[in-house]
Enzyme design. Sequence first.
Site, mmCIF file in Angstrom:
data_model
loop_
_atom_site.group_PDB
_atom_site.id
_atom_site.type_symbol
_atom_site.label_atom_id
_atom_site.label_comp_id
_atom_site.label_asym_id
_atom_site.label_seq_id
_atom_site.Cartn_x
_atom_site.Cartn_y
_atom_site.Cartn_z
ATOM 1 N N ASP A 78 110.052 -2.569 1.286
ATOM 2 C CA ASP A 78 111.463 -2.322 1.608
ATOM 3 C C ASP A 78 112.099 -3.586 2.177
ATOM 4 O O ASP A 78 111.412 -4.431 2.753
ATOM 5 C CB ASP A 78 111.577 -1.227 2.686
ATOM 6 N N ARG A 106 113.837 -3.388 -6.575
ATOM 7 C CA ARG A 106 114.682 -2.210 -6.330
ATOM 8 C C ARG A 106 116.016 -2.762 -5.829
ATOM 9 O O ARG A 106 116.040 -3.518 -4.848
ATOM 10 C CB ARG A 106 114.083 -1.300 -5.271
#
Length: 317
Positions: free
Chosen positions: A144, A194
């Site tokens: 992340d 992402r």
Amino acid sequence: MFSRAFILKTASLAPVEKTVRNSKLFKPLVRRFIAGDTLDESLDACVVLLQKGLMVTLDILGENTESPEAANQAKATYLNMLQRISQLPEAKNASTAEAFSPEPLNISIKLTQCGLDLGIDVAEKNLCEVLDYAKSLNNFVRVDMEASDYAERTVALMSKIVTQYSNTGTVLQSYLFRTDDDVAKMISLKSRVRLVKGAYLEPASVAYPEKEKVDEAYVRQAKALLEAGHYPAIATHDEAIINELVKFVDEKKIDKKTFEFQMLYGIRRDLQESLVAKGYNVRIYVPFGDQWYPYFSRRLAERPANTMFILKSLFKG
Ligand SMILES: Cc1cc2nc3c(=O)[nH]c(=O)nc-3n(C[C@H](O)[C@H](O)[C@H](O)COP(=O)(O)OP(=O)(O)OC[C@H]3O[C@@H](n4cnc5c(N)ncnc54)[C@H](O)[C@@H]3O)c2cc1C
């Protein structure tokens, strides 16, 4: 209506946190976004999603470990998550040697949990141990992206290890000025990205304050990734943007199986399921654990209606 910045600042005040954490009243709202306190509860939620044809990325909530012991503990938790996932029949990867098929249930982790504040070498060592184990199980680990202070170190570390590990990739945030360059870099490195708009409170010196500019950047960067990226993840609930990208994919004849959409647990379930019905790969980010408050505040800040519910309840009672 309240701004994102106002909500994030208010939510970080200790008395507000204490009230929200301790009140049973907010439990249903918390449960909407957080799958459970334990790994077992969250795996049950994952199985329900997998049975609907969705894919999942599982996240243990928590940020910033402050000692080597805490970083080791976080690593042990990640290894345990990977092991438990490998035992789930619903999470078996159907991939063959010839065709790439995305892993049904992977994990998302944070470099600050791996010890980034203690030094990049600490985070790298812990991350590589997790990646080695994931590789042995034929699984993937998403790193992340956190607040902008960590962006350079995260991109540098992920660029460094990508040749050694194809089973990882990071997240890029469209609100940061630097992201067009990072998108180009990750495309050239064939790293899985992402793409998100960005969830943290950032100064105007590093990020676009205007939503329209963020949305424009998102569309531009998503198109670049869809055309030239390596199995990118288009992570947004913005239906107008999703529609524009679906049109782009059709026009450019991009194979639906070369990318995935991603959404957060509990948000736009209707859209998640309608994209699956149209044959798109859709992955849900499923967070769990007792350290849910910072994640929960970011979800409130994205949706003022959620915050109004909390405020009304506070004043009533
Ligand atoms: C899978 C996934 C992983 C993510 N990982 C990261 C990360 O690593 N780092 C990071 O900084 N950010 C991450 N994010 C969060 C992201 O940056 C955004 O903050 C978040 O996705 C909201 O932006 P949006 O693209 O949905 O667009 P927005 O313009 O914020 O929202 C579009 C529409 O989506 C719906 N919506 C959005 N949020 C909510 C909500 N909380 N409640 C109800 N409805 C909502 C509303 O209908 C809204 O109009 C992630 C998001 C996803 C989907």
